[in-house]
Scaffold this active site. Structure first.
Site, PDB file in Angstrom:
ATOM      1  N   CYS A 108      11.287   3.363  -1.048  1.00 25.50           N
ATOM      2  CA  CYS A 108      10.137   4.078  -1.611  1.00 25.50           C
ATOM      3  C   CYS A 108      10.569   5.436  -2.172  1.00 25.50           C
ATOM      4  CB  CYS A 108       9.060   4.259  -0.532  1.00 25.50           C
ATOM      5  SG  CYS A 108       7.632   5.156  -1.168  1.00 25.50           S
ATOM      6  N   LYS A 147      14.921  -3.373   2.655  1.00 29.59           N
ATOM      7  CA  LYS A 147      14.733  -3.346   1.193  1.00 29.59           C
ATOM      8  C   LYS A 147      15.218  -1.989   0.698  1.00 29.59           C
ATOM      9  CE  LYS A 147      11.231  -4.334  -2.335  1.00 29.59           C
ATOM     10  NZ  LYS A 147      10.837  -3.037  -2.879  1.00 29.59           N
ATOM     11  N   GLY A 208      14.148  -6.393  -9.422  1.00 30.69           N
ATOM     12  CA  GLY A 208      14.099  -5.386 -10.471  1.00 30.69           C
ATOM     13  C   GLY A 208      14.098  -5.982 -11.856  1.00 30.69           C
ATOM     14  N   ASP A 209      12.974  -5.810 -12.551  1.00 27.22           N
ATOM     15  CA  ASP A 209      12.867  -6.224 -13.949  1.00 27.22           C
ATOM     16  C   ASP A 209      13.065  -7.712 -14.188  1.00 27.22           C
ATOM     17  OD1 ASP A 209      12.082  -3.834 -15.095  1.00 27.22           O
ATOM     18  OD2 ASP A 209      14.130  -3.087 -15.153  1.00 27.22           O
ATOM     19  N   GLY A 231       8.036  -8.127  -8.590  1.00 21.31           N
ATOM     20  CA  GLY A 231       6.938  -7.211  -8.359  1.00 21.31           C
ATOM     21  C   GLY A 231       5.987  -7.179  -9.548  1.00 21.31           C
ATOM     22  N   ARG A 232       6.275  -6.282 -10.495  1.00 19.47           N
ATOM     23  CA  ARG A 232       5.355  -6.119 -11.619  1.00 19.47           C
ATOM     24  C   ARG A 232       5.249  -7.385 -12.457  1.00 19.47           C
ATOM     25  NH1 ARG A 232       8.432  -1.193 -13.776  1.00 19.47           N
ATOM     26  NH2 ARG A 232      10.039  -2.612 -12.999  1.00 19.47           N
TER      27      ARG A 232
HETATM   28  C1  LIG Z   1       2.267  -0.465  -7.445  1.00 20.74           C
HETATM   29  C2  LIG Z   1       3.552  -0.698  -6.703  1.00 20.74           C
HETATM   30  C3  LIG Z   1       3.564  -0.549  -5.318  1.00 20.74           C
HETATM   31  C4  LIG Z   1       4.757  -0.769  -4.600  1.00 20.74           C
HETATM   32  N1  LIG Z   1       4.731  -0.687  -3.238  1.00 20.74           N
HETATM   33  C5  LIG Z   1       5.856  -1.007  -2.542  1.00 20.74           C
HETATM   34  C6  LIG Z   1       5.854  -1.072  -1.114  1.00 20.74           C
HETATM   35  O1  LIG Z   1       4.841  -0.843  -0.441  1.00 20.74           O
HETATM   36  N2  LIG Z   1       7.019  -1.407  -0.489  1.00 20.74           N
HETATM   37  C7  LIG Z   1       8.173  -1.676  -1.183  1.00 20.74           C
HETATM   38  O2  LIG Z   1       9.197  -1.980  -0.572  1.00 20.74           O
HETATM   39  N3  LIG Z   1       8.197  -1.638  -2.532  1.00 20.74           N
HETATM   40  C8  LIG Z   1       7.084  -1.324  -3.206  1.00 20.74           C
HETATM   41  N4  LIG Z   1       7.103  -1.353  -4.574  1.00 20.74           N
HETATM   42  C9  LIG Z   1       8.351  -1.733  -5.271  1.00 20.74           C
HETATM   43  C10 LIG Z   1       8.376  -3.227  -5.594  1.00 20.74           C
HETATM   44  O3  LIG Z   1       8.331  -4.008  -4.426  1.00 20.74           O
HETATM   45  C11 LIG Z   1       9.648  -3.586  -6.417  1.00 20.74           C
HETATM   46  O4  LIG Z   1      10.783  -3.278  -5.636  1.00 20.74           O
HETATM   47  C12 LIG Z   1       9.733  -2.816  -7.729  1.00 20.74           C
HETATM   48  O5  LIG Z   1       8.497  -2.852  -8.405  1.00 20.74           O
HETATM   49  C13 LIG Z   1      10.827  -3.400  -8.646  1.00 20.74           C
HETATM   50  O6  LIG Z   1      10.592  -4.765  -8.899  1.00 20.74           O
HETATM   51  P1  LIG Z   1       9.899  -5.271 -10.279  1.00 20.74           P
HETATM   52  O7  LIG Z   1      10.725  -4.742 -11.417  1.00 20.74           O
HETATM   53  O8  LIG Z   1       9.927  -6.768 -10.173  1.00 20.74           O
HETATM   54  O9  LIG Z   1       8.526  -4.695 -10.310  1.00 20.74           O
HETATM   55  C14 LIG Z   1       5.947  -1.107  -5.294  1.00 20.74           C
HETATM   56  C15 LIG Z   1       5.907  -1.238  -6.698  1.00 20.74           C
HETATM   57  C16 LIG Z   1       4.739  -1.046  -7.398  1.00 20.74           C
HETATM   58  C17 LIG Z   1       4.746  -1.234  -8.897  1.00 20.74           C
END
Ligand SMILES: Cc1cc2nc3c(=O)[nH]c(=O)nc-3n(C[C@H](O)[C@H](O)[C@H](O)COP(=O)(O)O)c2cc1C
Length: 245
Positions: A108, A147, A208-209, A231-232
């Site tokens: 975080c 993580k 990631g991405d 994630g996103r």
């Molecule tokens: C709105 C939002 C909230 C998130 N909250 C957490 C969380 O509570 N714990 C965590 O480990 N990662 C959190 N993340 C990170 C995501 O789990 C992920 O690692 C990050 O978005 C990169 O992956 P992506 O490119 O697939 O989005 C959050 C990301 C977003 C966008």
């Protein structure tokens, strides 16, 4: 408890997202798109004073009782903690309440969280990181994962962090391939995922991405990772797991 039997190779994991992946949302995803192999809660912040009630711990998971047995098998419960927090007490409670998979948030990037010496801050303080990881491992006999990001400001401790986690008995590592200082800028560098897969003997989850079916295939192929966490991309295209076989 074995990580790979819960999360087989090639799995797609719906990432933890604060304010989004709470209980009702995860139930809706399970119902609509059961092809996601695994789900994650966002983080429960472990307090430095007092002890959370069992209700507070259960409410964070937020799943109706009749759905609990299935959810426990398919969901990780994430915590965010610091050296000052009563980690052991809470980890024992979480286990006693039946949770089988605990995930430690070491990624975080929030200024407030890092200012309190939690989340990605721990990437810059390996003594605290190893202390916390050991404390959790000694008090939680279920699946325990971490993580992380590739580092705080840079990648200088990348391999030390990976080795530390493996050495302290973490069952698997999820790597968001950015530094803390990068926040969500630029593109995640999947080469770090490939290097991490080579560096440790425990399962590595790439993150990631990953936005498309093409990205899923490319990340598996380029990095050799055990599973992918989205994630996103999963928010944008929640049916993505139905397209992947
Ligand atoms: C709105 C939002 C909230 C998130 N909250 C957490 C969380 O509570 N714990 C965590 O480990 N990662 C959190 N993340 C990170 C995501 O789990 C992920 O690692 C990050 O978005 C990169 O992956 P992506 O490119 O697939 O989005 C959050 C990301 C977003 C966008």
């Amino acid at each position: 408890m074995n990580f790979s039997s819960r999360v087989p190779k090639g799995s797609l994991i719906f990432a933890p997202m604060e304010g989004i992946t709470d209980g009702p949302y995860r139930m809706a995803i399970e119902e609509a798109f059961p092809e996601w192999n695994y789900l994650s809660t966002d983080f429960l912040r472990i307090p430095s004073q007092g002890v959370y009630s069992d209700k507070k711990i259960m409410d964070h998971f937020g799943i109706e009782e009749k759905l609990m047995p299935k959810a426990l098998k398919r969901t990780s419960y994430q915590i965010l903690t610091t050296m000052k927090s009563s980690t052991a007490t809470h980890v024992k409670r979480i286990r006693a309440l039946g949770f089988e998979h605990l995930d430690l948030n070491v990624g975080c990037p929030s200024k407030k969280v890092n200012g309190h010496l939690g989340g990605a801050y721990l990437l810059s303080d390996l003594n605290s990181l190893s202390h916390i990881v050991r404390e959790i491992r000694n008090n939680f006999d279920g699946v325990f994962t971490a993580k992380i990001r590739i580092g705080y400001s840079n990648d200088k401790d990348f391999y030390s962090i990976l080795k530390l986690l493996e050495h302290e008995g973490v069952d698997a590592i999820t790597l968001h391939a950015r530094t803390r200082d990068q926040l969500y800028e630029g593109r995640a560098d999947w080469e770090y995922i490939r290097k991490a897969v080579e560096a440790v003997d425990i399962p590595l989850i790439g993150n990631g991405d990953c936005w498309s079916l093409h990205d899923i295939h490319a990340m598996f192929q380029q990095t050799g990772c055990h599973a992918i966490m989205m994630g996103r991309g999963a928010l944008k295209t929640p049916w993505m797991a139905t397209l992947y076989e």
